[in-house]
Motif scaffolding. Structure first.
Motif, mmCIF file in Angstrom:
data_model
loop_
_atom_site.group_PDB
_atom_site.id
_atom_site.type_symbol
_atom_site.label_atom_id
_atom_site.label_comp_id
_atom_site.label_asym_id
_atom_site.label_seq_id
_atom_site.Cartn_x
_atom_site.Cartn_y
_atom_site.Cartn_z
ATOM 1 N N MET A 91 0.801 -1.209 0.000
ATOM 2 C CA MET A 91 0.000 0.000 0.000
ATOM 3 C C MET A 91 0.844 1.273 0.000
ATOM 4 S SD MET A 91 -3.188 -0.443 -0.246
ATOM 5 C CE MET A 91 -4.453 -1.709 -0.113
ATOM 6 N N PHE A 92 2.121 1.180 0.420
ATOM 7 C CA PHE A 92 2.946 2.373 0.514
ATOM 8 C C PHE A 92 3.114 3.092 -0.827
ATOM 9 C CE2 PHE A 92 5.016 0.461 4.508
ATOM 10 C CZ PHE A 92 4.061 1.057 5.320
ATOM 11 N N PRO A 93 3.264 2.370 -1.966
ATOM 12 C CA PRO A 93 3.314 3.096 -3.242
ATOM 13 C C PRO A 93 2.053 3.913 -3.505
ATOM 14 C CG PRO A 93 4.149 0.872 -3.529
ATOM 15 C CD PRO A 93 3.557 0.926 -2.153
ATOM 16 N N VAL A 94 0.909 3.400 -3.051
ATOM 17 C CA VAL A 94 -0.337 4.142 -3.213
ATOM 18 C C VAL A 94 -0.297 5.417 -2.387
ATOM 19 C CG1 VAL A 94 -2.838 4.062 -2.871
ATOM 20 C CG2 VAL A 94 -1.628 2.031 -3.694
ATOM 21 N N VAL A 95 0.193 5.311 -1.147
ATOM 22 C CA VAL A 95 0.345 6.488 -0.290
ATOM 23 C C VAL A 95 1.236 7.522 -0.973
ATOM 24 C CG1 VAL A 95 1.149 7.345 1.940
ATOM 25 C CG2 VAL A 95 0.016 5.106 1.799
ATOM 26 N N GLN A 96 2.312 7.056 -1.557
ATOM 27 C CA GLN A 96 3.250 7.961 -2.225
ATOM 28 C C GLN A 96 2.590 8.645 -3.424
ATOM 29 O OE1 GLN A 96 6.833 6.146 -3.930
ATOM 30 N NE2 GLN A 96 8.011 7.837 -3.089
ATOM 31 N N GLU A 97 1.803 7.873 -4.194
ATOM 32 C CA GLU A 97 1.099 8.453 -5.343
ATOM 33 C C GLU A 97 0.152 9.558 -4.893
ATOM 34 O OE1 GLU A 97 0.631 7.889 -8.710
ATOM 35 O OE2 GLU A 97 2.276 6.476 -8.983
ATOM 36 N N LEU A 98 -0.611 9.281 -3.834
ATOM 37 C CA LEU A 98 -1.569 10.270 -3.349
ATOM 38 C C LEU A 98 -0.878 11.467 -2.726
ATOM 39 C CD1 LEU A 98 -4.257 7.882 -1.841
ATOM 40 C CD2 LEU A 98 -4.349 9.135 -3.986
ATOM 41 N N ALA A 99 0.253 11.230 -2.044
ATOM 42 C CA ALA A 99 1.009 12.340 -1.468
ATOM 43 C C ALA A 99 1.510 13.276 -2.564
ATOM 44 C CB ALA A 99 2.175 11.796 -0.651
ATOM 45 N N ALA A 100 1.908 12.704 -3.697
ATOM 46 C CA ALA A 100 2.358 13.526 -4.824
ATOM 47 C C ALA A 100 1.227 14.381 -5.376
ATOM 48 C CB ALA A 100 2.933 12.639 -5.926
ATOM 49 N N ASP A 101 -0.020 13.904 -5.183
ATOM 50 C CA ASP A 101 -1.189 14.661 -5.628
ATOM 51 C C ASP A 101 -1.683 15.644 -4.579
ATOM 52 O OD1 ASP A 101 -1.166 13.336 -8.017
ATOM 53 O OD2 ASP A 101 -2.623 11.816 -7.406
ATOM 54 N N GLY A 102 -0.968 15.723 -3.447
ATOM 55 C CA GLY A 102 -1.319 16.701 -2.432
ATOM 56 C C GLY A 102 -2.166 16.186 -1.285
ATOM 57 N N VAL A 103 -2.433 14.869 -1.245
ATOM 58 C CA VAL A 103 -3.216 14.301 -0.154
ATOM 59 C C VAL A 103 -2.297 14.107 1.055
ATOM 60 C CG1 VAL A 103 -4.675 12.378 0.581
ATOM 61 C CG2 VAL A 103 -4.692 13.126 -1.815
ATOM 62 N N PRO A 104 -2.676 14.571 2.260
ATOM 63 C CA PRO A 104 -1.816 14.403 3.435
ATOM 64 C C PRO A 104 -1.494 12.947 3.704
ATOM 65 C CG PRO A 104 -3.567 15.973 3.890
ATOM 66 C CD PRO A 104 -3.881 15.358 2.561
ATOM 67 N N VAL A 105 -0.231 12.673 4.004
ATOM 68 C CA VAL A 105 0.216 11.302 4.253
ATOM 69 C C VAL A 105 -0.544 10.686 5.420
ATOM 70 C CG1 VAL A 105 2.168 9.887 4.996
ATOM 71 C CG2 VAL A 105 2.493 11.662 3.255
ATOM 72 N N ALA A 106 -0.733 11.435 6.484
ATOM 73 C CA ALA A 106 -1.399 10.891 7.668
ATOM 74 C C ALA A 106 -2.822 10.462 7.352
ATOM 75 C CB ALA A 106 -1.391 11.928 8.788
ATOM 76 N N VAL A 107 -3.509 11.263 6.554
ATOM 77 C CA VAL A 107 -4.888 10.925 6.180
ATOM 78 C C VAL A 107 -4.919 9.656 5.344
ATOM 79 C CG1 VAL A 107 -6.903 11.684 4.876
ATOM 80 C CG2 VAL A 107 -5.645 13.320 6.303
ATOM 81 N N THR A 108 -4.035 9.571 4.349
ATOM 82 C CA THR A 108 -3.998 8.393 3.483
ATOM 83 C C THR A 108 -3.670 7.137 4.280
ATOM 84 O OG1 THR A 108 -3.230 9.798 1.668
ATOM 85 C CG2 THR A 108 -2.990 7.417 1.397
ATOM 86 N N TYR B 143 5.428 4.031 6.653
ATOM 87 C CA TYR B 143 5.525 4.625 5.319
ATOM 88 C C TYR B 143 6.835 5.392 5.169
ATOM 89 C CZ TYR B 143 5.074 8.224 1.782
ATOM 90 O OH TYR B 143 5.324 9.077 0.723
ATOM 91 N N TYR B 144 7.172 6.236 6.170
ATOM 92 C CA TYR B 144 8.397 7.021 6.073
ATOM 93 C C TYR B 144 9.637 6.131 6.104
ATOM 94 C CZ TYR B 144 5.774 11.350 6.449
ATOM 95 O OH TYR B 144 4.928 12.398 6.201
ATOM 96 N N GLU B 145 9.553 5.036 6.858
ATOM 97 C CA GLU B 145 10.677 4.089 6.862
ATOM 98 C C GLU B 145 10.812 3.430 5.497
ATOM 99 O OE1 GLU B 145 12.046 -0.060 9.065
ATOM 100 O OE2 GLU B 145 10.310 1.060 9.825
ATOM 101 N N TRP B 146 9.670 3.066 4.919
ATOM 102 C CA TRP B 146 9.682 2.446 3.586
ATOM 103 C C TRP B 146 10.256 3.410 2.551
ATOM 104 C CZ3 TRP B 146 6.894 4.454 -0.548
ATOM 105 C CH2 TRP B 146 6.908 3.691 -1.717
ATOM 106 N N ARG B 147 9.871 4.691 2.669
ATOM 107 C CA ARG B 147 10.318 5.668 1.676
ATOM 108 C C ARG B 147 11.817 5.918 1.768
ATOM 109 N NH1 ARG B 147 8.061 11.786 1.490
ATOM 110 N NH2 ARG B 147 9.619 11.943 3.154
ATOM 111 N N SER B 148 12.398 5.768 2.965
ATOM 112 C CA SER B 148 13.829 6.022 3.130
ATOM 113 C C SER B 148 14.680 4.865 2.616
ATOM 114 C CB SER B 148 14.147 6.288 4.609
ATOM 115 O OG SER B 148 13.906 5.120 5.396
ATOM 116 N N ARG B 149 14.048 3.704 2.432
ATOM 117 C CA ARG B 149 14.804 2.547 1.922
ATOM 118 C C ARG B 149 14.908 2.618 0.403
ATOM 119 N NH1 ARG B 149 11.273 -0.616 5.358
ATOM 120 N NH2 ARG B 149 10.294 -1.385 3.443
ATOM 121 N N PRO B 150 15.924 2.016 -0.186
ATOM 122 C CA PRO B 150 15.984 1.942 -1.650
ATOM 123 C C PRO B 150 14.764 1.187 -2.187
ATOM 124 C CG PRO B 150 18.085 1.318 -0.675
ATOM 125 C CD PRO B 150 17.103 1.399 0.457
#
Length: 299
Positions: free
Chosen positions: A1-18, A29-36
């Motif tokens: 689901m984290f890629p979906v969160v990232q997609e929505l965050a790029a569209d301006g949706v707050p990460v916490a809400v998603t 999510y933030y840990e996932w994003r910091s990993r390669p």
């Protein structure tokens, strides 16, 4: 689901809400994003981007079945139907749906004409052997706009059309003339029409006879006797006309032209045609002599 969160965050949706909606951890999510990015993450992001492109290119009309068909048949991606459906649902992408019919007109047996040569046989074995014709209308702020079409039943392609602010006989004659110029049908094929005054006019009948074509006419008050044209108009209504308001006739006419010639004929995938577009269906038939049977229950 984290890629979906990232997609929505790029569209301006707050990460916490998603994360709350998707029931995933914000810190995760933030840990996932910091990993390669893993290979699967890259694949997922690419697939989501492709799904968004396909959906946007379809005027926002495609549901998961047509999106899947475009990905697998058009872009040659290996992806399951279920995965496409899940990804579209997770991001709120969906197609447009026809309104459920509450009833339809039925045949008036007492007024059934003797000129019905087609008798609901709408599956010719090649192009330019059976056409159907009909007229629809739609309101603009300036008044009604009328749209006449001629459709080749083999591929469901719109081969002739005419747009006007009136419903006189020249409206349908011009659509028929375009079909004849575009397709050069052999003499003797059927042109099945609605039972309306403009299709029973002398001008329309005269143009048919000039081209050596046989006219056929469905029964009065029966939508099934011209179901191919009715299906096209339902698609046009659902996917274009009802989704906007139209201030001017010119604006609506331009939109209809762009939809039919820029999307419906060349690229819109029909379940009736095995999810090929009308143009691709005819191309396959020209190359192989066979494009597969039509499913009359599909649209």
């Amino acid at each position: 689901m984290f890629p979906v969160v990232q997609e929505l965050a790029a569209d301006g949706v707050p990460v916490a809400v998603t994360c709350r909606v998707l029931n995933v951890s914000t810190s995760g999510y933030y840990e996932w994003r910091s990993r390669p990015a893993s290979e699967r993450d890259v694949e997922q992001a690419y697939l989501m981007h492709a799904i968004r492109e396909v959906h946007a290119a379809s005027y926002g009309t495609y549901g998961h079945r047509r999106v899947h068909a475009e990905l697998t048949m058009g872009r040659r991606l290996e992806v399951s139907h279920g995965r496409v459906e899940r990804l579209m649902r997770s991001t709120g992408l969906q197609g447009v749906h026809r309104r459920r019919l509450r009833g339809c007109t039925r045949r008036d047996e007492a007024a059934t004409p003797s000129a019905d040569l087609v008798e609901r046989r709408f599956t010719p074995d090649g192009p330019n052997r059976l056409y159907v014709a009909d007229v629809t209308q739609h309101r603009t702020s300036e008044g009604w706009l009328y749209y006449a079409v001629v459709i080749d039943c083999f591929s469901r392609r719109v081969v002739g059309w005419s747009i006007a602010d009136h419903i006189r006989s020249e409206l349908v004659v011009d659509a028929l003339q375009m079909a004849i110029w575009n397709r050069r049908p052999a003499p003797g094929f059927f042109n099945d029409t609605a039972t309306t005054e403009i299709y029973t006019s002398w001008a329309f009948g005269h143009r048919l006879r000039e081209a050596g074509l046989l006219g056929s006419m469905g029964s009065i008050g029966d939508c099934f006797d011209n179901s191919v044209a009715e299906s096209f108009f339902a698609t046009l209504q659902t996917e274009l006309l009802d989704r906007s308001t139209w201030p001017t006739r010119e604006g609506l006419a331009n939109a209809i032209f762009a939809f039919v010639e820029g999307f419906y004929n060349p690229t819109r995938r029909h379940s009736t045609l095995g999810y090929l577009s009308p143009a691709d269906y005819e191309t396959r038939w020209a190359l192989t002599g066979s494009a597969g049977p039509l499913d009359e229950n599909a649209a």
